[in-house]
Design a protein around this motif. Sequence first.
Motif, mmCIF file in Angstrom:
data_model
loop_
_atom_site.group_PDB
_atom_site.id
_atom_site.type_symbol
_atom_site.label_atom_id
_atom_site.label_comp_id
_atom_site.label_asym_id
_atom_site.label_seq_id
_atom_site.Cartn_x
_atom_site.Cartn_y
_atom_site.Cartn_z
ATOM 1 N N VAL A 67 -83.792 17.124 -44.079
ATOM 2 C CA VAL A 67 -83.065 15.701 -44.586
ATOM 3 C C VAL A 67 -83.970 14.729 -44.040
ATOM 4 O O VAL A 67 -83.902 14.720 -43.108
ATOM 5 C CB VAL A 67 -81.792 15.953 -44.176
ATOM 6 N N GLU A 68 -83.584 13.341 -44.820
ATOM 7 C CA GLU A 68 -83.815 12.562 -44.200
ATOM 8 C C GLU A 68 -83.067 11.338 -44.833
ATOM 9 O O GLU A 68 -82.110 11.307 -45.539
ATOM 10 C CB GLU A 68 -85.491 12.160 -44.991
ATOM 11 N N GLY A 69 -82.588 10.076 -44.150
ATOM 12 C CA GLY A 69 -82.079 8.898 -44.671
ATOM 13 C C GLY A 69 -80.836 9.192 -44.759
ATOM 14 O O GLY A 69 -80.349 8.880 -45.264
ATOM 15 N N VAL A 70 -79.907 9.742 -43.630
ATOM 16 C CA VAL A 70 -78.519 10.156 -44.048
ATOM 17 C C VAL A 70 -77.847 8.828 -43.354
ATOM 18 O O VAL A 70 -78.125 8.862 -41.955
ATOM 19 C CB VAL A 70 -78.335 11.406 -43.000
ATOM 20 N N ARG A 71 -77.033 8.356 -44.051
ATOM 21 C CA ARG A 71 -76.010 7.383 -43.675
ATOM 22 C C ARG A 71 -74.642 7.556 -44.061
ATOM 23 O O ARG A 71 -74.722 7.837 -45.365
ATOM 24 C CB ARG A 71 -76.488 6.087 -44.291
ATOM 25 N N VAL A 72 -73.618 7.021 -43.480
ATOM 26 C CA VAL A 72 -71.855 6.578 -43.892
ATOM 27 C C VAL A 72 -72.090 5.302 -43.084
ATOM 28 O O VAL A 72 -72.543 4.909 -42.328
ATOM 29 C CB VAL A 72 -71.042 7.627 -43.141
ATOM 30 N N ASP A 73 -71.115 4.493 -44.552
ATOM 31 C CA ASP A 73 -71.251 3.396 -44.767
ATOM 32 C C ASP A 73 -69.913 2.962 -43.108
ATOM 33 O O ASP A 73 -69.084 3.440 -42.518
ATOM 34 C CB ASP A 73 -69.768 2.953 -45.917
ATOM 35 N N SER A 74 -69.992 1.930 -42.599
ATOM 36 C CA SER A 74 -70.089 1.620 -40.931
ATOM 37 C C SER A 74 -68.407 1.554 -41.269
ATOM 38 O O SER A 74 -67.707 2.244 -40.268
ATOM 39 C CB SER A 74 -70.866 0.696 -40.537
ATOM 40 N N GLY A 75 -67.900 1.347 -42.516
ATOM 41 C CA GLY A 75 -66.306 1.953 -42.435
ATOM 42 C C GLY A 75 -65.699 2.570 -43.130
ATOM 43 O O GLY A 75 -64.518 2.752 -42.697
ATOM 44 N N SER A 76 -66.493 3.840 -42.720
ATOM 45 C CA SER A 76 -65.755 4.622 -42.472
ATOM 46 C C SER A 76 -66.325 5.823 -42.277
ATOM 47 O O SER A 76 -66.136 6.984 -42.692
ATOM 48 C CB SER A 76 -66.041 5.532 -44.226
ATOM 49 N N ARG A 77 -66.305 5.708 -40.651
ATOM 50 C CA ARG A 77 -66.914 6.600 -39.710
ATOM 51 C C ARG A 77 -65.826 7.870 -39.376
ATOM 52 O O ARG A 77 -63.992 6.901 -39.693
ATOM 53 C CB ARG A 77 -67.552 5.586 -38.610
ATOM 54 N N SER A 78 -65.352 8.652 -38.756
ATOM 55 C CA SER A 78 -64.796 9.657 -38.357
ATOM 56 C C SER A 78 -64.130 10.142 -39.316
ATOM 57 O O SER A 78 -62.400 10.615 -38.974
ATOM 58 C CB SER A 78 -63.639 8.718 -37.533
ATOM 59 N N LEU A 79 -64.132 9.915 -40.662
ATOM 60 C CA LEU A 79 -63.505 10.116 -41.661
ATOM 61 C C LEU A 79 -63.595 12.299 -41.683
ATOM 62 O O LEU A 79 -63.559 12.835 -43.105
ATOM 63 C CB LEU A 79 -63.047 9.483 -43.109
ATOM 64 N N GLY A 80 -64.753 12.456 -41.212
ATOM 65 C CA GLY A 80 -65.951 13.837 -41.342
ATOM 66 C C GLY A 80 -66.194 13.938 -43.209
ATOM 67 O O GLY A 80 -66.855 14.442 -43.336
ATOM 68 N N LEU A 81 -67.029 12.135 -43.357
ATOM 69 C CA LEU A 81 -67.599 12.234 -44.773
ATOM 70 C C LEU A 81 -69.229 12.800 -44.645
ATOM 71 O O LEU A 81 -69.236 13.430 -45.093
ATOM 72 C CB LEU A 81 -67.611 10.869 -45.253
ATOM 73 N N GLY A 82 -69.500 12.552 -43.481
ATOM 74 C CA GLY A 82 -70.813 13.066 -43.381
ATOM 75 C C GLY A 82 -70.889 14.520 -43.133
ATOM 76 O O GLY A 82 -71.485 15.517 -43.412
ATOM 77 N N ARG A 83 -70.203 15.196 -41.672
ATOM 78 C CA ARG A 83 -69.962 16.867 -41.897
ATOM 79 C C ARG A 83 -69.739 16.965 -43.523
ATOM 80 O O ARG A 83 -70.110 17.953 -43.986
ATOM 81 C CB ARG A 83 -68.918 16.802 -41.189
ATOM 82 N N ARG A 84 -68.993 16.293 -44.142
ATOM 83 C CA ARG A 84 -68.960 16.904 -46.082
ATOM 84 C C ARG A 84 -70.230 17.054 -45.856
ATOM 85 O O ARG A 84 -70.695 17.817 -46.977
ATOM 86 C CB ARG A 84 -67.778 15.766 -47.120
ATOM 87 N N MET A 85 -70.696 16.088 -46.096
ATOM 88 C CA MET A 85 -72.417 15.953 -47.028
ATOM 89 C C MET A 85 -73.496 16.791 -46.646
ATOM 90 O O MET A 85 -74.092 17.456 -47.241
ATOM 91 C CB MET A 85 -73.135 14.687 -46.584
ATOM 92 N N PHE A 86 -73.056 17.298 -45.291
ATOM 93 C CA PHE A 86 -74.267 18.269 -44.313
ATOM 94 C C PHE A 86 -73.877 19.729 -44.725
ATOM 95 O O PHE A 86 -74.187 20.564 -45.412
ATOM 96 C CB PHE A 86 -74.069 18.647 -43.144
ATOM 97 N N ASP A 87 -72.085 20.230 -45.459
ATOM 98 C CA ASP A 87 -71.580 20.820 -46.148
ATOM 99 C C ASP A 87 -72.696 21.221 -47.388
ATOM 100 O O ASP A 87 -73.261 22.486 -47.732
ATOM 101 C CB ASP A 87 -70.624 21.153 -45.649
ATOM 102 N N TRP A 88 -72.121 20.279 -48.382
ATOM 103 C CA TRP A 88 -73.251 20.206 -49.334
ATOM 104 C C TRP A 88 -74.412 20.426 -49.637
ATOM 105 O O TRP A 88 -75.020 21.210 -49.974
ATOM 106 C CB TRP A 88 -73.363 19.282 -50.408
ATOM 107 N N ALA A 89 -75.178 20.192 -48.006
ATOM 108 C CA ALA A 89 -76.485 19.762 -48.522
ATOM 109 C C ALA A 89 -77.153 21.415 -47.861
ATOM 110 O O ALA A 89 -78.404 21.922 -47.806
ATOM 111 C CB ALA A 89 -77.479 18.584 -46.873
ATOM 112 N N ILE A 90 -76.210 22.172 -46.962
ATOM 113 C CA ILE A 90 -76.965 23.236 -46.312
ATOM 114 C C ILE A 90 -76.320 24.686 -47.431
ATOM 115 O O ILE A 90 -77.262 25.614 -47.796
ATOM 116 C CB ILE A 90 -75.349 23.920 -45.423
ATOM 117 N N GLU A 91 -75.255 24.323 -48.550
ATOM 118 C CA GLU A 91 -74.861 24.712 -49.053
ATOM 119 C C GLU A 91 -76.498 25.020 -50.603
ATOM 120 O O GLU A 91 -77.122 25.682 -51.505
ATOM 121 C CB GLU A 91 -73.927 24.702 -50.339
#
Lengths: 161, 161
Positions: B96-120
């Motif tokens: 995994v490389e180049g992971v980023r969540v928009d600075s105005g949309s942090r703490s919404l669990g979006l990073g976690r959602r991307m990683f759940d997808w990446a793992i699957e």
Amino acid sequence: MNQRIGYPDGETVRIRTATLGDLPDIVRMLADDPLGATREQYRSPLPDTYVAAFSAIDGDPNNELVVLELLGAVKGVLQLTFIPHITHQGGWRALVEGVRVDSGSRSLGLGRRMFDWAIERSRERGCHLLQLTTDKARPEALRFYEDLGFVASHEGMKLRL
Amino acid sequence: MNQRIGYPDGETVRIRTATLGDLPDIVRMLADDPLGATREQYRSPLPDTYVAAFSAIDGDPNNELVVLELLGAVKGVLQLTFIPHITHQGGWRALVEGVRVDSGSRSLGLGRRMFDWAIERSRERGCHLLQLTTDKARPEALRFYEDLGFVASHEGMKLRL
């Protein structure tokens, strides 16, 4: 896979693209190591998964598996993967994995020779960065990479799937 | 590039393959960060090197650049690279490389959602390991990855070329 991969050096050391016929030597070297012994299967015939991985690497222009020959015998192995990224203004990186020097041929500078090659090859491929992860259980490897100029600026994190 | 990459979730969050039209959003997010600000060039038109990297990724079946959409707006990005290795009995890994969540949309669990997808997605591709390096200057990222189950067993070493 590529023509410029080998170079002669007084005819004692040569670095060249690995062939299927090198696979037993490669797996033997990978297995002959405290960490490798726990996860590799060096037997004859080799498990099919090794052959499948070799084919996948060999058929991919962004992967290069190379061996180092000393006086005609395979004494080292290393894999390079070239990866395009959006980060760093769309910069390519090279990743090194599966580095091993034959246990009977240590302290001859062969690892250094392979890395000199890998650095040159990564530059040829237009990469701005060469990277790797090294197990914290291998302090001697860490020193080797630091001597080559690598900086341990990052944590290398792994998730088993 | 692949058909199964997106999934709907009550129609608020979607993860899908990035298109060329997403590139400005992607570079904006990468640049909007203390480390990214020093190395990215977010301007219009974007430097050609970004477009070239996008094309290289998009044309390679072993690279997937995905974005996360929240209510139709791009709010996250991540790149996966699938790599065949001889080590681990010819096991494939995902990087995994180049992971980023928009600075105005942090703490919404979006990073976690991307990683759940990446793992699957990495499991679907037959990978036995998902790996990444994270800058030691980002302690909050380290904690995020540890919460996901990643283990910092390795040093992540870089050599500038």
